[in-house]
Design an enzyme around this catalytic site. Structure first.
Site, mmCIF file in Angstrom:
data_model
loop_
_atom_site.group_PDB
_atom_site.id
_atom_site.type_symbol
_atom_site.label_atom_id
_atom_site.label_comp_id
_atom_site.label_asym_id
_atom_site.label_seq_id
_atom_site.Cartn_x
_atom_site.Cartn_y
_atom_site.Cartn_z
ATOM 1 N N GLU A 121 0.723 -1.172 -0.259
ATOM 2 C CA GLU A 121 0.150 -0.368 0.256
ATOM 3 C C GLU A 121 0.957 1.272 0.289
ATOM 4 O O GLU A 121 0.788 2.158 0.829
ATOM 5 C CB GLU A 121 -1.126 0.031 1.546
ATOM 6 C CG GLU A 121 -2.064 -0.983 1.311
ATOM 7 C CD GLU A 121 -2.919 -1.505 2.773
ATOM 8 O OE1 GLU A 121 -2.096 -0.634 3.806
ATOM 9 O OE2 GLU A 121 -2.885 -2.680 2.977
ATOM 10 N N TYR A 165 5.064 18.115 11.993
ATOM 11 C CA TYR A 165 6.357 17.282 12.480
ATOM 12 C C TYR A 165 7.459 17.438 12.034
ATOM 13 O O TYR A 165 8.267 16.439 12.113
ATOM 14 C CB TYR A 165 6.311 15.834 10.654
ATOM 15 C CG TYR A 165 4.437 15.436 10.116
ATOM 16 C CD1 TYR A 165 3.810 14.310 11.443
ATOM 17 C CD2 TYR A 165 4.271 15.649 9.053
ATOM 18 C CE1 TYR A 165 2.389 14.402 11.209
ATOM 19 C CE2 TYR A 165 2.938 15.315 8.917
ATOM 20 C CZ TYR A 165 2.193 13.828 9.776
ATOM 21 O OH TYR A 165 0.984 14.141 9.312
ATOM 22 N N CYS A 206 -1.577 33.461 10.425
ATOM 23 C CA CYS A 206 -1.330 33.475 12.312
ATOM 24 C C CYS A 206 -1.200 33.068 13.259
ATOM 25 O O CYS A 206 -1.524 32.954 14.475
ATOM 26 C CB CYS A 206 -2.545 34.322 12.361
ATOM 27 S SG CYS A 206 -3.052 36.020 11.290
ATOM 28 N N TYR A 212 0.935 13.605 1.202
ATOM 29 C CA TYR A 212 0.433 14.685 2.352
ATOM 30 C C TYR A 212 0.654 15.879 2.479
ATOM 31 O O TYR A 212 0.899 17.216 2.958
ATOM 32 C CB TYR A 212 1.094 13.820 3.368
ATOM 33 C CG TYR A 212 0.903 12.272 3.533
ATOM 34 C CD1 TYR A 212 -0.538 11.809 3.609
ATOM 35 C CD2 TYR A 212 2.263 11.524 3.400
ATOM 36 C CE1 TYR A 212 -0.796 10.534 3.592
ATOM 37 C CE2 TYR A 212 2.316 10.144 3.057
ATOM 38 C CZ TYR A 212 0.804 9.793 3.503
ATOM 39 O OH TYR A 212 1.018 8.391 3.102
HETATM 40 N N1 LLP Z 1 -1.251 1.963 4.790
HETATM 41 C C1 LLP Z 1 -1.932 2.171 5.836
HETATM 42 C C2 LLP Z 1 -2.954 1.618 6.699
HETATM 43 C C3 LLP Z 1 -1.643 3.613 5.530
HETATM 44 O O1 LLP Z 1 -1.757 4.109 7.356
HETATM 45 C C4 LLP Z 1 -0.239 4.117 5.581
HETATM 46 C C5 LLP Z 1 -0.720 5.766 5.438
HETATM 47 C C6 LLP Z 1 0.116 3.933 4.155
HETATM 48 C C7 LLP Z 1 -0.649 2.468 4.083
HETATM 49 C C8 LLP Z 1 0.068 4.766 3.481
HETATM 50 O O2 LLP Z 1 1.596 4.984 3.808
HETATM 51 P P1 LLP Z 1 3.147 5.307 2.988
HETATM 52 O O3 LLP Z 1 3.445 4.046 2.305
HETATM 53 O O4 LLP Z 1 2.725 7.003 2.311
HETATM 54 O O5 LLP Z 1 3.969 5.696 4.213
HETATM 55 N N2 LLP Z 1 0.543 12.665 7.131
HETATM 56 C C9 LLP Z 1 1.923 11.699 7.297
HETATM 57 C C10 LLP Z 1 1.733 10.232 6.579
HETATM 58 C C11 LLP Z 1 0.536 9.700 7.578
HETATM 59 C C12 LLP Z 1 0.932 8.298 6.727
HETATM 60 C C13 LLP Z 1 -0.487 7.693 7.223
HETATM 61 N N3 LLP Z 1 -1.287 5.834 7.181
HETATM 62 C C14 LLP Z 1 2.568 12.730 6.589
HETATM 63 O O6 LLP Z 1 2.372 13.683 6.497
HETATM 64 O O7 LLP Z 1 4.263 12.382 6.452
#
Ligand code: LLP
Length: 399
Positions: free
Chosen positions: A257, A300, A326, A355
């Site tokens: 994913e 973050y 602000c 994101y």
């Molecule tokens: N699968 C599940 C169940 C997830 O919760 C997530 C991300 C992904 C796949 C995808 O993960 P990736 O391959 O993108 O790492 N907003 C945060 C990231 C939050 C990720 C949440 N879950 C940021 O800007 O770093």
């Protein structure tokens, strides 16, 4: 053509995605999975733009969705239900019913009560629910605590013991069909060994379940592959990574994913300088984008490289690049070395494809900005900027 030329008539700020780079990333995962049965479910939450989803669908991507609206997005661009999975820690009865009616591939279940509710929904709809259970392997992803999900103190998934009971119960139900097992321990992992370690734990777990008579065929390793945001960050070798997963899970259909890995480094936030300002020896470059457009640095403390089209390094000094919201926490970068800048000079925030837009907000009544794509060397508008009336529509109707 130079980027400056391509973007010069576009109103800033805006997001820009390079679809060729997205394709390259997607295909690198696909090629790494050569020779085995596999599914790439792109994590829609990373960037849910419809043109982007359509582009990925044409490359044969599936979609990992975490809300009914994400499923609707995938269906809207023509994704086949069997290329869609549904994850998320707080799915309602209506959400589960929707997923069942659309006959998606499987639903990732995150707790016992949800499993019971899904069984009831399937019974009422006279259907059988294909399920996966999100198992929490209790492995430290060693990433930012806000995006770490695989420890027992995190809200996600269930322990191996609870998962075993849930699987055995589901196996006995005539309305539940456990076909997959899922884990996702965190996001932006530059070292993927915690995922390998988790995969080993989950593989043994699935083997024992199948020995008990279950028939779990989909081995879902979640997302989490990290990318380099800064020059000194080294990206993981995904070929090696998938080779290890392939060796371990060759009897299953491997599901992954990825979100960030596919889109992060293909995206840019393009902004223009409004003012330079020096307060007490501290230099600020004030730009027309802000935390409302890209919240990752504020939320973050994420570091995004910022570039400009000037290379007059003689006059460079450190500056904080800040927006007009602000909040003192409104910054896009801190202490970055930049040349002297004038109003209307461009700054490009790199690695903003994941994101970014999806986490933007109307804070300070700022309207959502436009999204553009570069496809075959040409620039294309793929999402119009929101205007004031669109932003206040619902409120005006209630006045
Ligand atoms: N699968 C599940 C169940 C997830 O919760 C997530 C991300 C992904 C796949 C995808 O993960 P990736 O391959 O993108 O790492 N907003 C945060 C990231 C939050 C990720 C949440 N879950 C940021 O800007 O770093």
């Amino acid at each position: 053509m130079l980027v400056q030329e391509i973007i010069k008539d576009i109103k800033t700020p805006f997001y820009l995605y390079d679809f060729d780079a997205i394709k390259e990333r997607f295909l690198s995962i696909k090629n790494s999975l050569n020779g085995v049965s596999s599914n790439i479910f792109y994590a829609v939450k990373a960037n849910s733009n419809l043109s982007l989803l359509k582009f990925l669908k044409e490359l044969d991507s599936g979609f990992d969705c975490v809300s009914v609206n994400e499923i609707k997005r995938a269906l809207l661009i023509g994704a086949k239900p069997y290329k869609i999975i549904f994850s998320g820690v707080a799915k309602s009865k209506e959400d589960l019913e929707f997923a069942l009616q659309e006959k998606i591939l499987y639903i990732n279940i995150e707790n016992q009560a949800e499993l019971d509710l899904l069984e009831e929904c399937a019974k009422n709809l006279n259907t059988v629910a294909n399920i996966s259970i999100r198992v929490n392997p209790n492995v430290d992803a060693k990433t930012h605590p806000y995006i770490s999900t695989g420890l027992k103190e995190n809200k996600f998934g269930v322990s191996l013991d609870v998962a075993r009971k849930m699987y055995l119960k589901a196996h006995k139900s005539e309305y539940l069909n456990p076909i997959a097992c899922h884990f996702h321990i965190g996001s932006n992992l530059l070292d993927l060994s915690p995922i390998i370690q988790s995969a080993k734990i989950i593989k043994d777990f699935v083997t024992s379940l199948n020995s008990a008579g279950l028939n779990i065929r989909f081995f879902d390793i979640g997302g989490g592959i990290g990318v380099s945001y800064l020059k000194d960050e080294i990206e993981p070798n995904i070929k090696d990574f998938f080779n290890q997963i392939k060796a371990m899970a060759k009897d299953y259909t491997i599901c992954t994913e990825p979100g960030r890995y596919i889109v992060a480094n293909a995206g840019y936030l393009v902004t223009k300088v409004l003012y330079e300002k020096i307060n007490e020896n501290k230099r600020f470059v004030i730009v027309d984008a802000a935390m409302s457009e890209l919240i990752r640095p504020s939320l973050y403390n994420a570091k995004h490289e910022i570039i400009c089209f000037k290379d007059d390094l003689a006059n460079s000094s450190k500056a904080d690049v800040v927006g007009g919201v602000c909040e003192s926490g409104d910054f896009l970068a801190k202490d970055v070395v930049l040349p002297s800048l004038n109003s209307q000079d461009y700054l490009i925030v790199k690695s903003a494809g994941a994101y970014g837009y999806v986490m933007s907000s109307n804070y300070n009544s700022r309207t959502k900005i436009a999204e553009y794509a570069i496809i075959n060397g040409k620039i294309k508008l793929i999402n119009k900027a929101e205007d004031f009336m669109q932003m206040i529509k619902g409120e005006v109707e209630c006045l």
